[in-house]
Design a protein around this motif. Structure first.
Motif, short mmCIF file in Angstrom:
data_model
loop_
_atom_site.label_atom_id
_atom_site.label_comp_id
_atom_site.label_asym_id
_atom_site.label_seq_id
_atom_site.Cartn_x
_atom_site.Cartn_y
_atom_site.Cartn_z
N THR A 1 0.85 -1.20 0.00
CA THR A 1 0.00 0.00 0.00
C THR A 1 0.88 1.24 0.00
N LYS A 2 0.60 2.11 -0.97
CA LYS A 2 1.39 3.34 -1.11
C LYS A 2 0.47 4.44 -1.61
N SER A 3 0.94 5.68 -1.53
CA SER A 3 0.16 6.75 -2.14
C SER A 3 0.21 6.55 -3.66
N ALA B 1 0.80 8.53 -6.05
CA ALA B 1 1.97 9.11 -6.72
C ALA B 1 3.20 8.21 -6.54
N ASP B 2 3.38 7.69 -5.31
CA ASP B 2 4.53 6.81 -5.07
C ASP B 2 4.43 5.53 -5.88
N MET B 3 3.21 5.01 -5.96
CA MET B 3 3.00 3.76 -6.69
C MET B 3 3.34 3.97 -8.18
N CYS B 4 2.94 5.10 -8.72
CA CYS B 4 3.23 5.39 -10.13
C CYS B 4 4.73 5.51 -10.35
N ARG B 5 5.39 6.14 -9.38
CA ARG B 5 6.84 6.29 -9.50
C ARG B 5 7.52 4.92 -9.47
N LYS B 6 7.06 4.07 -8.52
CA LYS B 6 7.69 2.76 -8.37
C LYS B 6 7.58 1.93 -9.66
#
Ligand SMILES: [Zn+2]
Length: 217
Positions: free
Chosen positions: A170-172, A174-179
């Protein structure tokens, strides 16, 4: 001097040229013009054809006053936005600093000049009631990362409270898209409209592979 222009009967803004007399030195034509308000005024040919004079003097003053107030009001509101944007990012005493400046969000150098910010705002659809929105919520206040949105759109885009779960993590958003190296704006567009994160990824992948197959053809 070329052939003098005949402006008889022509309209210039609120003015219609009726007839002319020559100026005292005989060098210029002065057109007697009738304004829509009923006033008459004398205007030089060049001032009519250049669009410099479009009203009788009285109407001209009124137009100018009107323009100044709308322009002035818009500037005042934009200036307020500019000030609070800088405070959020630069003043520790500001209540919102913890969500902006403390997280490394900056106002770009260009926008430290309020005039540059105003110019950008006015050429990017700023209207009263709109708010400035950063497309990537972790990005700076700069022309590439900002747009004007309604208050509701802005609230929906607060991805700081938009968490997604994917592959057991689980991530925000924006962070998930970056990852996963995904196009944030496209993914968030879908997710904020109720499509699940994994479906949004599938959509993007289908689109990419169909783009590629089209390239091959
Ligand atoms: Zn007038």
């Amino acid at each position: 001097m070329g052939k003098p222009l005949d402006l008889t009967g022509k309209r210039f803004g609120s003015l219609i040229a009726l007839d002319y007399t020559n100026s005292a030195d005989g060098k210029r034509r002065l057109w007697r013009c009738k304004c829509d308000c009923g006033n008459e005024s004398m205007v030089q040919t060049a001032n009519l054809t250049s669009g410099h004079v479009k009203h009788c003097q009285q109407c001209g003053y009124k137009e100018l006053a009107k323009k100044r107030t709308t322009h002035g009001k818009r500037r005042t509101k934009l200036y307020t936005k500019w000030c609070s944007m800088r405070r959020r990012c630069e003043e520790k005493a500001c209540k919102s600093y913890k969500d902006y400046g403390a997280k490394g969000i900056k106002v770009c150098d260009e926008w430290k000049d309020p005039q540059k910010f105003f110019d950008w705002a006015e050429s990017h659809g700023y209207k009263e009631g709109l708010e400035i929105d950063r497309i990537d919520v972790k990005g700076d206040y700069c022309p590439e990362n900002c747009r004007f949105v309604t208050r509701l759109e802005n609230a929906n885009n607060k991805t700081s409270n938009h968490y997604v779960t994917y592959n057991g993590e689980t991530k925000s958003l924006a962070d998930m898209c970056r990852k996963y190296n995904l196009p944030y704006s496209k993914i968030s567009y879908m997710v904020l409209r109720g499509i699940s994160f994994s479906d949004a990824i599938k959509n993007i992948k289908v689109k990419c592979s169909s783009d590629r197959s089209q390239e091959r053809e």
